[in-house]
Each structure stands twice: as structure tokens, then as C-alpha cells.
Design an enzyme around this catalytic site. Structure first.
Site, PDB file in Angstrom:
ATOM      1  N   ASP A   1      44.497  45.080  53.944  1.00 25.98           N
ATOM      2  CA  ASP A   1      43.816  43.855  53.618  1.00 25.98           C
ATOM      3  C   ASP A   1      42.062  43.623  53.731  1.00 25.98           C
ATOM      4  O   ASP A   1      41.638  43.875  55.113  1.00 25.98           O
ATOM      5  CB  ASP A   1      44.790  42.620  53.940  1.00 25.98           C
ATOM      6  CG  ASP A   1      44.478  41.535  52.778  1.00 25.98           C
ATOM      7  OD1 ASP A   1      43.065  41.522  52.062  1.00 25.98           O
ATOM      8  OD2 ASP A   1      44.950  40.141  53.531  1.00 25.98           O
ATOM      9  N   GLY A   2      41.404  42.806  53.362  1.00 29.82           N
ATOM     10  CA  GLY A   2      39.883  42.738  53.257  1.00 29.82           C
ATOM     11  C   GLY A   2      39.186  43.720  52.625  1.00 29.82           C
ATOM     12  O   GLY A   2      38.209  43.356  53.425  1.00 29.82           O
ATOM     13  N   ASN A   3      39.785  44.003  51.781  1.00 31.30           N
ATOM     14  CA  ASN A   3      38.509  45.350  50.896  1.00 31.30           C
ATOM     15  C   ASN A   3      36.891  44.162  50.794  1.00 31.30           C
ATOM     16  O   ASN A   3      35.962  44.914  50.580  1.00 31.30           O
ATOM     17  CB  ASN A   3      39.032  45.808  50.184  1.00 31.30           C
ATOM     18  CG  ASN A   3      40.288  47.053  50.425  1.00 31.30           C
ATOM     19  OD1 ASN A   3      40.520  47.510  51.603  1.00 31.30           O
ATOM     20  ND2 ASN A   3      40.957  48.213  49.836  1.00 31.30           N
TER      21      ASN A   3
ATOM     22  N   LEU B   1      56.123  64.213  56.253  1.00 31.92           N
ATOM     23  CA  LEU B   1      55.752  62.598  56.016  1.00 31.92           C
ATOM     24  C   LEU B   1      55.835  62.243  54.844  1.00 31.92           C
ATOM     25  O   LEU B   1      56.274  62.524  53.549  1.00 31.92           O
ATOM     26  CB  LEU B   1      54.509  62.670  56.286  1.00 31.92           C
ATOM     27  CG  LEU B   1      53.963  60.863  56.440  1.00 31.92           C
ATOM     28  CD1 LEU B   1      54.639  59.871  57.479  1.00 31.92           C
ATOM     29  CD2 LEU B   1      52.052  61.316  55.884  1.00 31.92           C
TER      30      LEU B   1
ATOM     31  N   ARG C   1      33.266  43.572  44.936  1.00 36.25           N
ATOM     32  CA  ARG C   1      34.789  43.605  45.800  1.00 36.25           C
ATOM     33  C   ARG C   1      35.341  45.184  45.405  1.00 36.25           C
ATOM     34  O   ARG C   1      35.928  45.363  46.592  1.00 36.25           O
ATOM     35  CB  ARG C   1      35.662  43.126  44.889  1.00 36.25           C
ATOM     36  CG  ARG C   1      34.960  41.251  45.530  1.00 36.25           C
ATOM     37  CD  ARG C   1      36.105  40.641  44.985  1.00 36.25           C
ATOM     38  NE  ARG C   1      38.231  40.617  45.159  1.00 36.25           N
ATOM     39  CZ  ARG C   1      38.173  40.684  46.385  1.00 36.25           C
ATOM     40  NH1 ARG C   1      37.864  40.231  47.240  1.00 36.25           N
ATOM     41  NH2 ARG C   1      39.435  41.237  46.384  1.00 36.25           N
TER      42      ARG C   1
ATOM     43  N   TRP D   1      35.361  43.022  53.421  1.00 36.91           N
ATOM     44  CA  TRP D   1      34.759  43.884  54.186  1.00 36.91           C
ATOM     45  C   TRP D   1      32.778  44.412  52.624  1.00 36.91           C
ATOM     46  O   TRP D   1      31.855  43.949  53.164  1.00 36.91           O
ATOM     47  CB  TRP D   1      35.025  45.594  53.636  1.00 36.91           C
ATOM     48  CG  TRP D   1      34.702  46.571  54.592  1.00 36.91           C
ATOM     49  CD1 TRP D   1      33.803  46.813  55.781  1.00 36.91           C
ATOM     50  CD2 TRP D   1      33.645  47.512  53.744  1.00 36.91           C
ATOM     51  NE1 TRP D   1      33.233  48.397  56.251  1.00 36.91           N
ATOM     52  CE2 TRP D   1      32.814  48.279  54.997  1.00 36.91           C
ATOM     53  CE3 TRP D   1      33.384  47.326  52.426  1.00 36.91           C
ATOM     54  CZ2 TRP D   1      32.052  49.496  54.421  1.00 36.91           C
ATOM     55  CZ3 TRP D   1      32.768  48.747  51.546  1.00 36.91           C
ATOM     56  CH2 TRP D   1      31.933  49.423  53.139  1.00 36.91           C
TER      57      TRP D   1
ATOM     58  N   ARG E   1      50.842  37.123  57.461  1.00 33.48           N
ATOM     59  CA  ARG E   1      50.858  36.659  56.505  1.00 33.48           C
ATOM     60  C   ARG E   1      51.979  37.812  55.917  1.00 33.48           C
ATOM     61  O   ARG E   1      51.263  39.159  55.597  1.00 33.48           O
ATOM     62  CB  ARG E   1      50.827  35.448  55.615  1.00 33.48           C
ATOM     63  CG  ARG E   1      49.760  35.904  54.766  1.00 33.48           C
ATOM     64  CD  ARG E   1      49.535  35.080  53.739  1.00 33.48           C
ATOM     65  NE  ARG E   1      48.041  34.952  52.969  1.00 33.48           N
ATOM     66  CZ  ARG E   1      46.651  34.338  53.466  1.00 33.48           C
ATOM     67  NH1 ARG E   1      47.316  33.585  54.568  1.00 33.48           N
ATOM     68  NH2 ARG E   1      45.837  34.794  53.357  1.00 33.48           N
ATOM     69  N   LEU E   2      52.700  37.707  55.770  1.00 37.37           N
ATOM     70  CA  LEU E   2      53.832  38.755  54.956  1.00 37.37           C
ATOM     71  C   LEU E   2      53.596  39.025  52.988  1.00 37.37           C
ATOM     72  O   LEU E   2      53.779  40.363  53.022  1.00 37.37           O
ATOM     73  CB  LEU E   2      55.200  38.775  55.263  1.00 37.37           C
ATOM     74  CG  LEU E   2      55.820  38.516  56.368  1.00 37.37           C
ATOM     75  CD1 LEU E   2      57.511  38.216  56.529  1.00 37.37           C
ATOM     76  CD2 LEU E   2      54.668  40.281  57.450  1.00 37.37           C
TER      77      LEU E   2
ATOM     78  N   HIS F   1      37.348  48.736  47.786  1.00 40.27           N
ATOM     79  CA  HIS F   1      39.000  48.775  47.558  1.00 40.27           C
ATOM     80  C   HIS F   1      38.040  50.967  47.786  1.00 40.27           C
ATOM     81  O   HIS F   1      39.248  51.365  47.535  1.00 40.27           O
ATOM     82  CB  HIS F   1      39.218  48.386  46.309  1.00 40.27           C
ATOM     83  CG  HIS F   1      39.611  47.255  45.916  1.00 40.27           C
ATOM     84  ND1 HIS F   1      40.607  46.766  46.549  1.00 40.27           N
ATOM     85  CD2 HIS F   1      39.322  46.577  44.990  1.00 40.27           C
ATOM     86  CE1 HIS F   1      40.075  45.506  46.462  1.00 40.27           C
ATOM     87  NE2 HIS F   1      39.896  45.309  45.474  1.00 40.27           N
TER      88      HIS F   1
ATOM     89  N   THR G   1      53.250  42.342  42.594  1.00 39.91           N
ATOM     90  CA  THR G   1      53.446  42.257  41.736  1.00 39.91           C
ATOM     91  C   THR G   1      52.131  40.603  41.313  1.00 39.91           C
ATOM     92  O   THR G   1      51.689  39.960  40.238  1.00 39.91           O
ATOM     93  CB  THR G   1      54.343  41.097  41.224  1.00 39.91           C
ATOM     94  OG1 THR G   1      54.502  40.667  42.558  1.00 39.91           O
ATOM     95  CG2 THR G   1      55.602  42.745  41.304  1.00 39.91           C
ATOM     96  N   GLU G   2      51.662  40.034  42.684  1.00 40.35           N
ATOM     97  CA  GLU G   2      50.725  38.994  42.165  1.00 40.35           C
ATOM     98  C   GLU G   2      49.315  39.283  42.076  1.00 40.35           C
ATOM     99  O   GLU G   2      48.560  38.568  41.424  1.00 40.35           O
ATOM    100  CB  GLU G   2      50.355  37.710  43.370  1.00 40.35           C
ATOM    101  CG  GLU G   2      52.324  37.019  43.869  1.00 40.35           C
ATOM    102  CD  GLU G   2      53.152  38.063  44.180  1.00 40.35           C
ATOM    103  OE1 GLU G   2      53.222  38.896  44.933  1.00 40.35           O
ATOM    104  OE2 GLU G   2      53.959  37.970  43.977  1.00 40.35           O
TER     105      GLU G   2
HETATM  106  C1  FPP Z   1      43.587  43.812  49.437  1.00 38.49           C
HETATM  107  O1  FPP Z   1      42.462  43.494  49.942  1.00 38.49           O
HETATM  108  C2  FPP Z   1      43.403  45.730  49.074  1.00 38.49           C
HETATM  109  C3  FPP Z   1      44.401  45.636  47.886  1.00 38.49           C
HETATM  110  C4  FPP Z   1      44.744  44.713  47.325  1.00 38.49           C
HETATM  111  C5  FPP Z   1      44.609  46.968  47.366  1.00 38.49           C
HETATM  112  C6  FPP Z   1      44.302  48.035  48.164  1.00 38.49           C
HETATM  113  C7  FPP Z   1      44.013  49.137  48.184  1.00 38.49           C
HETATM  114  C8  FPP Z   1      43.163  50.243  49.074  1.00 38.49           C
HETATM  115  C9  FPP Z   1      43.347  50.213  50.312  1.00 38.49           C
HETATM  116  C10 FPP Z   1      43.116  51.569  47.545  1.00 38.49           C
HETATM  117  C11 FPP Z   1      43.476  52.389  48.802  1.00 38.49           C
HETATM  118  C12 FPP Z   1      44.840  52.794  47.403  1.00 38.49           C
HETATM  119  C13 FPP Z   1      45.903  53.944  46.641  1.00 38.49           C
HETATM  120  C14 FPP Z   1      46.278  54.237  45.903  1.00 38.49           C
HETATM  121  C15 FPP Z   1      45.306  54.938  47.472  1.00 38.49           C
HETATM  122  P1  FPP Z   1      41.430  42.256  48.708  1.00 38.49           P
HETATM  123  O2  FPP Z   1      41.538  42.719  47.898  1.00 38.49           O
HETATM  124  O3  FPP Z   1      43.019  41.659  48.999  1.00 38.49           O
HETATM  125  O4  FPP Z   1      40.521  42.200  50.495  1.00 38.49           O
HETATM  126  P2  FPP Z   1      40.147  40.504  50.336  1.00 38.49           P
HETATM  127  O5  FPP Z   1      41.700  39.492  50.905  1.00 38.49           O
HETATM  128  O6  FPP Z   1      39.051  40.528  51.246  1.00 38.49           O
HETATM  129  O7  FPP Z   1      39.543  39.952  49.144  1.00 38.49           O
END
Ligand code: FPP
Length: 252
Positions: free
Chosen positions: A33-35, A144, A46, A38, A206-207, A50, A79-80
Site C-alpha cells: 500500500d501507499g503507491n 518459492l 499515481r 508515494w 487494516r486488513l 505502481h 475486488t474493490e
Molecule cells: C496500493 O497502493 C497498491 C495497489 C492497488 C497495486 C499494487 C501493485 C503493485 C505494487 C505493482 C506490482 C504489481 C504486479 C502485478 C507485479 P494505493 O494505490 O492504494 O496507494 P495509496 O493508498 O497511497 O493511494
């Protein structure tokens, strides 16, 4: 392999020392989380978060493999997440393809097996095709297990298992008295995998509808680092913290 282990054993983590190899979690699950935040912090779109998050996926997968973790489950799309802007969803649906193009060769070389949990319904054809190729090319691998949760929601998974069991009772394949925890477990998408020993989530506490059944006795670890900044050292720190925990499973 031995060289890899000895490198890790000799590795000073930023925390406090070495990773003891006798108590490595078999199954580590991560909510990345946090992409978005960031990226926003850097004035970037955004989706740049990712893209950068894929680097953390690579680092953490390498570290998990070297430590001898058996299963690494990564929550890549819930799914959300369909509720997000279309551009972002489209980008996220392209990531598995990009990831596979970039990483598959190394994963095959490292004997990694790629698996998937989630529902295929709703996923674009190109995403499914890329994942199918990755699964087929790694299905005989014995190292793995890299398990991507994609279009995954835990409540939907539990509902589906209830429906499957009810159908079997209706057709006489099962009796109500046959229903116990292990039977439910075998009807979940994680059938065949042990429950996570350690759950890591970055940036939130949170989960979010993730592995609600499977996390019953999992050790939880929350990191205040954005996923794109989550490095090998952060992962090792989480493993060290796990190793300090005493797991009681309801006992004393
Ligand atoms: C949550 O951050 C992240 C995601 C919904 C996507 C996760 C995907 C990756 C880390 C890329 C790698 C994926 C693959 C298939 C190799 P957010 O967008 O909810 O961040 P925010 O809470 O800061 O908005």
C-alpha cells in the site's frame, strides 16, 4: 545456495544483526500500500507509484527466495479496486504483463512457481493471457511459490466456498457432519497452501478484505513505509520482528 545463505547470515540489517535461518516464516503475505501517496508526494501521477512498486516486488521476492520462504503472497488488486478511475485500473491491468516481461526469465532461473488467487471474471483478456503464460512456464518449478492475489476479495472467496459446500451437500456428495474447518479450508482459493505466518502491510493498519479466514493466527506487521520505498532491509526487519514473536495459538 549455501553462498546465498551465508551472505544473508552475515548480513547486518539496519535493525540489529543477523537473520537466524531456523525460524523463517513459511508463508509471508503482503498488502502493498501507499503507491499513490508515494507518487503524489513527488508530484507524479499515481500510476508512477505502481510502476515503482514493481521494484519493491522484485527486491522482496529475491530476499524471500534467498531466505527460504516457501510462499510469498502479494495483494496486487482487490475486488474493490475496480472503483478507481478507469485510467488507473487500465494501468494496473497492464502491470502483470509488464512484470512478466521483465521478470519471468529470472523467476524461471530461480525455480519460482507463479500462482494466482482471485476471480478471473472481469479481468481483461491480455492480463489473463500474460498470467496464463507465466503459470504454465513455471508450473513444474519447485522453489518459492509467488502467489499473486489479483481481483481477490476474501468475503467473496468465503461465500463461494459456502456455495460449493452447500451444493455438495445437496447432491449427496457430502453430509452436514462432514463440514469442519479443514473442509472449509480445502474449498478456499488457497487450498494446498499453508496459512500465512506473517502478514506485512505498508502504510495502513487494516486488513481490507484480505485472507480473513487464513489470517486467523498470523503475526501482523505494519510498516510506515510507502510500498515503493519498501526495500530488502525493510523486509528483513519484518522477518526479524516475526522471529521475536511468541506464537501461542490460543494456548499459554
Ligand atoms: C496500493 O497502493 C497498491 C495497489 C492497488 C497495486 C499494487 C501493485 C503493485 C505494487 C505493482 C506490482 C504489481 C504486479 C502485478 C507485479 P494505493 O494505490 O492504494 O496507494 P495509496 O493508498 O497511497 O493511494
Amino acid at each position: 545456495m549455501l553462498q546465498k545463505i551465508s551472505n544473508l547470515m552475515n548480513r547486518q540489517t539496519k535493525e540489529d544483526g543477523h537473520i537466524p535461518l531456523e525460524n523463517i516464516p513459511q508463508h509471508v503475505a503482503i498488502i502493498m500500500d501507499g503507491n499513490g501517496r508515494w507518487a503524489k508526494q513527488r508530484g507524479l501521477p499515481r500510476v508512477a507509484g505502481h510502476r515503482e512498486g514493481m521494484k519493491s516486488v522484485r527486491e522482496v521476492t529475491r530476499a524471500a527466495d534467498e531466505l527460504g520462504v516457501k510462499v510469498l503472497t502479494l495483494y496486487a488488486f482487490s475486488t474493490e479496486n475496480w472503483k478507481r478511475p478507469k485510467d488507473e485500473v487500465d494501468y494496473l491491468m497492464k502491470l502483470p504483463q509488464d512484470y512478466i516481461n521483465l521478470e519471468l526469465e529470472e523467476l524461471i532461473e530461480k525455480n519460482v512457481q507463479i500462482r494466482l488467487i482471485g476471480t478471473e471474471e472481469g479481468l481483461p483478456k491480455h492480463t489473463l493471457e500474460a498470467l496464463k503464460i507465466a503459470r504454465e512456464k513455471t508450473q513444474e518449478n519447485t522453489g518459492l511459490i509467488l502467489n499473486f492475489a489479483l481481483n481477490y476479495g476474501s468475503r467473496a472467496e468465503i461465500v463461494q466456498s459456502v456455495k460449493d459446500i452447500a451444493t455438495k451437500v445437496k447432491t449427496g456428495e457430502l453430509e452436514v457432519k462432514d463440514i469442519d474447518e479443514s473442509l472449509v479450508q480445502t474449498h478456499l482459493l488457497t487450498n494446498g497452501l499453508t496459512d500465512p505466518d506473517l502478514l506485512i502491510r505498508t502504510k495502513e493498519i487494516r486488513l481490507s478484505n484480505f485472507m480473513l479466514w487464513q489470517l486467523a493466527y498470523t503475526e501482523l506487521y505494519f510498516s510506515d513505509v510507502y510500498w515503493p520505498e519498501f526495500s530488502r532491509d525493510h523486509f528483513l526487519k519484518a522477518i526479524l520482528e516475526y522471529q521475536r514473536r511468541v506464537r501461542r495459538y490460543g494456548s499459554v
